[in-house]
Design a protein around this motif. Structure first.
Motif, PDB file in Angstrom:
ATOM      1  N   ALA A 108      22.153 -75.878  -2.791  1.00 38.28           N
ATOM      2  CA  ALA A 108      21.595 -76.233  -1.480  1.00 38.28           C
ATOM      3  C   ALA A 108      22.528 -75.694  -0.393  1.00 38.28           C
ATOM      4  CB  ALA A 108      21.420 -77.746  -1.356  1.00 38.28           C
ATOM      5  N   ASP A 109      22.364 -74.395  -0.106  1.00 46.18           N
ATOM      6  CA  ASP A 109      23.273 -73.766   0.849  1.00 46.18           C
ATOM      7  C   ASP A 109      23.124 -74.338   2.256  1.00 46.18           C
ATOM      8  OD1 ASP A 109      24.059 -72.245  -1.256  1.00 46.18           O
ATOM      9  OD2 ASP A 109      22.933 -70.441  -0.670  1.00 46.18           O
ATOM     10  N   GLY A 110      21.924 -74.705   2.654  1.00 39.74           N
ATOM     11  CA  GLY A 110      21.718 -75.246   3.993  1.00 39.74           C
ATOM     12  C   GLY A 110      22.456 -76.557   4.202  1.00 39.74           C
ATOM     13  N   GLU A 111      22.368 -77.472   3.233  1.00 36.99           N
ATOM     14  CA  GLU A 111      23.081 -78.741   3.334  1.00 36.99           C
ATOM     15  C   GLU A 111      24.593 -78.515   3.333  1.00 36.99           C
ATOM     16  OE1 GLU A 111      21.812 -81.400   0.318  1.00 36.99           O
ATOM     17  OE2 GLU A 111      19.692 -81.390   0.917  1.00 36.99           O
ATOM     18  N   ALA A 112      25.049 -77.574   2.524  1.00 38.06           N
ATOM     19  CA  ALA A 112      26.490 -77.285   2.484  1.00 38.06           C
ATOM     20  C   ALA A 112      26.961 -76.775   3.835  1.00 38.06           C
ATOM     21  CB  ALA A 112      26.784 -76.254   1.394  1.00 38.06           C
ATOM     22  N   LEU A 113      26.188 -75.869   4.449  1.00 37.86           N
ATOM     23  CA  LEU A 113      26.567 -75.337   5.755  1.00 37.86           C
ATOM     24  C   LEU A 113      26.610 -76.435   6.809  1.00 37.86           C
ATOM     25  CD1 LEU A 113      27.193 -72.892   7.514  1.00 37.86           C
ATOM     26  CD2 LEU A 113      24.723 -72.584   7.841  1.00 37.86           C
ATOM     27  N   GLU A 114      25.619 -77.325   6.781  1.00 37.16           N
ATOM     28  CA  GLU A 114      25.598 -78.432   7.749  1.00 37.16           C
ATOM     29  C   GLU A 114      26.800 -79.350   7.566  1.00 37.16           C
ATOM     30  OE1 GLU A 114      22.667 -82.133   9.115  1.00 37.16           O
ATOM     31  OE2 GLU A 114      22.013 -80.703   7.568  1.00 37.16           O
ATOM     32  N   ALA A 115      27.154 -79.651   6.306  1.00 39.48           N
ATOM     33  CA  ALA A 115      28.312 -80.510   6.045  1.00 39.48           C
ATOM     34  C   ALA A 115      29.599 -79.853   6.519  1.00 39.48           C
ATOM     35  CB  ALA A 115      28.387 -80.830   4.553  1.00 39.48           C
ATOM     36  N   LEU A 116      29.735 -78.556   6.278  1.00 41.69           N
ATOM     37  CA  LEU A 116      30.934 -77.856   6.735  1.00 41.69           C
ATOM     38  C   LEU A 116      31.005 -77.797   8.258  1.00 41.69           C
ATOM     39  CD1 LEU A 116      31.084 -74.916   4.155  1.00 41.69           C
ATOM     40  CD2 LEU A 116      32.592 -76.921   4.286  1.00 41.69           C
ATOM     41  N   GLU A 117      29.869 -77.641   8.916  1.00 45.60           N
ATOM     42  CA  GLU A 117      29.856 -77.650  10.386  1.00 45.60           C
ATOM     43  C   GLU A 117      30.297 -79.007  10.925  1.00 45.60           C
ATOM     44  OE1 GLU A 117      25.910 -76.540  11.358  1.00 45.60           O
ATOM     45  OE2 GLU A 117      26.280 -74.362  11.185  1.00 45.60           O
ATOM     46  N   ASP A 118      29.808 -80.085  10.285  1.00 46.36           N
ATOM     47  CA  ASP A 118      30.255 -81.427  10.705  1.00 46.36           C
ATOM     48  C   ASP A 118      31.756 -81.595  10.498  1.00 46.36           C
ATOM     49  OD1 ASP A 118      27.762 -82.208  11.541  1.00 46.36           O
ATOM     50  OD2 ASP A 118      27.222 -83.135   9.617  1.00 46.36           O
ATOM     51  N   ALA A 119      32.260 -81.126   9.348  1.00 48.94           N
ATOM     52  CA  ALA A 119      33.697 -81.233   9.077  1.00 48.94           C
ATOM     53  C   ALA A 119      34.496 -80.452  10.115  1.00 48.94           C
ATOM     54  CB  ALA A 119      34.002 -80.724   7.666  1.00 48.94           C
ATOM     55  N   GLU A 120      34.008 -79.255  10.460  1.00 49.42           N
ATOM     56  CA  GLU A 120      34.703 -78.444  11.466  1.00 49.42           C
ATOM     57  C   GLU A 120      34.703 -79.141  12.823  1.00 49.42           C
ATOM     58  OE1 GLU A 120      34.550 -73.927  13.367  1.00 49.42           O
ATOM     59  OE2 GLU A 120      32.864 -74.702  12.179  1.00 49.42           O
ATOM     60  N   ARG A 121      33.543 -79.727  13.199  1.00 52.74           N
ATOM     61  CA  ARG A 121      33.457 -80.405  14.502  1.00 52.74           C
ATOM     62  C   ARG A 121      34.418 -81.593  14.578  1.00 52.74           C
ATOM     63  NH1 ARG A 121      30.701 -84.781  15.968  1.00 52.74           N
ATOM     64  NH2 ARG A 121      29.500 -84.809  14.013  1.00 52.74           N
ATOM     65  N   ILE A 122      34.431 -82.404  13.507  1.00 51.84           N
ATOM     66  CA  ILE A 122      35.329 -83.565  13.503  1.00 51.84           C
ATOM     67  C   ILE A 122      36.783 -83.105  13.544  1.00 51.84           C
ATOM     68  CG2 ILE A 122      36.096 -85.551  12.159  1.00 51.84           C
ATOM     69  CD1 ILE A 122      33.428 -85.957  13.492  1.00 51.84           C
ATOM     70  N   GLY A 123      37.087 -82.056  12.772  1.00 51.94           N
ATOM     71  CA  GLY A 123      38.463 -81.549  12.776  1.00 51.94           C
ATOM     72  C   GLY A 123      38.880 -81.045  14.142  1.00 51.94           C
ATOM     73  N   ARG A 124      38.009 -80.292  14.812  1.00 56.54           N
ATOM     74  CA  ARG A 124      38.343 -79.795  16.144  1.00 56.54           C
ATOM     75  C   ARG A 124      38.502 -80.942  17.140  1.00 56.54           C
ATOM     76  NH1 ARG A 124      37.900 -74.388  16.802  1.00 56.54           N
ATOM     77  NH2 ARG A 124      36.804 -73.205  15.162  1.00 56.54           N
ATOM     78  N   GLN A 125      37.640 -81.951  17.018  1.00 53.33           N
ATOM     79  CA  GLN A 125      37.752 -83.106  17.907  1.00 53.33           C
ATOM     80  C   GLN A 125      39.085 -83.817  17.710  1.00 53.33           C
ATOM     81  OE1 GLN A 125      34.478 -85.859  17.574  1.00 53.33           O
ATOM     82  NE2 GLN A 125      35.611 -87.507  18.582  1.00 53.33           N
ATOM     83  N   ALA A 126      39.496 -83.984  16.447  1.00 53.68           N
ATOM     84  CA  ALA A 126      40.775 -84.636  16.163  1.00 53.68           C
ATOM     85  C   ALA A 126      41.931 -83.811  16.701  1.00 53.68           C
ATOM     86  CB  ALA A 126      40.926 -84.845  14.655  1.00 53.68           C
ATOM     87  N   MET A 127      41.879 -82.488  16.523  1.00 54.89           N
ATOM     88  CA  MET A 127      42.950 -81.635  17.033  1.00 54.89           C
ATOM     89  C   MET A 127      43.021 -81.699  18.550  1.00 54.89           C
ATOM     90  SD  MET A 127      44.660 -80.365  14.616  1.00 54.89           S
ATOM     91  CE  MET A 127      45.575 -79.223  15.635  1.00 54.89           C
ATOM     92  N   THR A 128      41.874 -81.790  19.216  1.00 55.84           N
ATOM     93  CA  THR A 128      41.870 -81.896  20.674  1.00 55.84           C
ATOM     94  C   THR A 128      42.554 -83.186  21.125  1.00 55.84           C
ATOM     95  OG1 THR A 128      39.824 -80.613  20.826  1.00 55.84           O
ATOM     96  CG2 THR A 128      40.402 -81.976  22.723  1.00 55.84           C
ATOM     97  N   GLU A 129      42.226 -84.292  20.465  1.00 58.58           N
ATOM     98  CA  GLU A 129      42.851 -85.569  20.828  1.00 58.58           C
ATOM     99  C   GLU A 129      44.356 -85.539  20.576  1.00 58.58           C
ATOM    100  OE1 GLU A 129      40.905 -89.219  19.692  1.00 58.58           O
ATOM    101  OE2 GLU A 129      39.065 -88.145  19.229  1.00 58.58           O
ATOM    102  N   ILE A 130      44.758 -84.980  19.429  1.00 56.89           N
ATOM    103  CA  ILE A 130      46.186 -84.930  19.110  1.00 56.89           C
ATOM    104  C   ILE A 130      46.926 -84.043  20.105  1.00 56.89           C
ATOM    105  CG2 ILE A 130      47.867 -84.151  17.397  1.00 56.89           C
ATOM    106  CD1 ILE A 130      45.900 -85.042  15.234  1.00 56.89           C
TER     107      ILE A 130
END
Length: 398
Positions: free
Chosen positions: A216-238
């Motif tokens: 399920a490549d579409g679900e994998a891509l969506e999950a990775l996009e969410d992980a990237e967004r959360i990671g970028r948000q955390a880096m911005t706060e830090i």
């Protein structure tokens, strides 16, 4: 030695002679002692043998040198008493020499202990009394009063110095306590940001891996996009926290509000955690400090569901009747092998020991609230309660 270096050396010696007082204080007292000595000698002109006044002036000058080079004032007081006694051997009307005793008594009272200050006052009074009894001094009562006034003024200065030192120590203690509280606050913020972002990121990465395994490549891509967004948000706060720590800017870091809890819950849902969110209060009406505390407590509790609970399900409720109560509940079951329990007892749940629960309790206490965490009827429950009327507490915390 140049004139500049000599002046600097004299200034340093004067500052040391002040024993913690401003340099102006010893400079004025030294100038006053020198002025009184010169005036006492001038009163006795023309000098005649056996040169008592001249010998007294020499000893008085020696006392000034000793005052600069020796921290204790007892030697100076003794030399001054001897100098005045010698000058009294040449009696004059309205003698200013005993005023040197009053000045030295004031200096000793301000810079020595109470016992030593009283001893110098007694020595000075004794010189005046003996001078009057031998017929070398008129109006001894005036000089005795001057000596007593000198002691009183000196002791008042000493008392003020002690009060200032106590106030300075209190300020240092308050400053250290405030710095410690600020370090704990920063530690809570960093802990919450990292724990939340890593928990969701790991869930998304795990979901992406499984989706790729299942094709399920579409679900994998969506999950990775969410992980990237959360990671970028955390880096911005830090990065913002680090920037604030290294800057003198008084602007406060952007903090989450109560309305952001919806997005927080949605992030956990996207990461695979079944979260039920029930709220019966207007999130927009919750003050910013309280909203930030509710957000962080919810964030920490849900992150710990991921870390400690075998069942990734949770229920979040927020009520106001009239107290504002946040409750995060998840199934309570033995941990999987290799997982530690939040309380060290071998059970999983949404609470965690150490900085997790401690951080939540500290946040609540700042606003007059309380946090309880523990197992209740096969569920792990984190309950945060805040008084319904929080205006004063919110203003103080904000």
């Amino acid at each position: 030695m140049s004139v500049t270096s000599l002046a600097a050396a004299v200034r340093r010696r004067i500052e040391l002679a002040g024993d913690g007082y401003p340099p102006l204080y010893p400079a004025v007292t030294l100038a006053g002692s020198a002025g009184l000595t010169i005036a006492a000698v001038v009163q006795r002109l023309p000098l005649e043998p056996p040169w008592w006044a001249l010998l007294g002036a020499a000893i008085a000058t020696l006392s000034l040198i000793v005052d600069i080079w020796i921290p204790t004032k007892m030697a100076c007081a003794i030399l001054a008493a001897v100098a005045v006694a010698l000058m009294l051997m040449d009696p004059v009307p309205v003698d200013v020499a005993p005023l040197l005793l009053a000045l030295m008594t004031a200096i000793a009272a301000a810079m020595e202990s109470l016992r030593r200050g009283l001893a110098v006052a007694a020595l000075s009074v004794a010189v005046v009394v003996v001078g009057s009894q031998t017929g070398h001094l008129q109006s001894p009562t005036v000089y005795v009063l001057a000596i007593l006034c000198g002691w009183l003024v000196g002791y008042m200065i000493l008392y003020q110095k002690l009060l200032s030192q106590n106030e300075l120590r209190d300020q240092q203690t308050r400053s250290e306590r405030a710095a410690s509280e600020e370090r704990r606050r920063i530690a809570r913020e960093v802990h919450d940001v990292i724990a939340h972002s890593l928990s969701i990121t790991m869930l998304n990465v795990t979901g992406a891996r499984r989706a790729l395994q299942e094709g399920a490549d579409g679900e994998a891509l969506e999950a990775l996009e969410d992980a990237e967004r959360i990671g970028r948000q955390a880096m911005t706060e830090i990065r913002y926290i680090v920037k604030v720590l290294g800057s003198s800017d008084d602007s406060s870091a952007p903090t989450p509000r109560a309305r952001d809890i919806d997005q927080l819950v949605d992030d956990f849902r996207k990461a695979g955690v079944a979260v039920s969110f029930d709220v019966n209060v207007d999130l927009e009406s919750i003050p910013a400090p309280l909203g930030a505390a509710l957000y962080r407590i919810t964030q920490e509790s849900l992150a710990n569901v991921v870390k400690h609970s075998r069942s990734h399900t949770a229920t979040v409720t927020l009520t106001a009747d009239p107290d504002i109560v946040l409750c995060v509940r998840n199934p309570h079951s033995p941990p999987a092998p290799g997982r530690s329990s939040p309380d060290g007892s071998g059970t999983g749940g949404s609470g965690t020991g150490g900085s997790g629960i401690d951080g939540m309790k500290q946040r609540a206490q700042l606003l007059g609230g309380v946090v309880d965490a523990g197992g209740h009827q096969k569920a792990w429950v984190v309950r945060a309660a805040f008084p319904g009327h929080l205006d004063d507490a919110v203003r103080q915390a904000g």
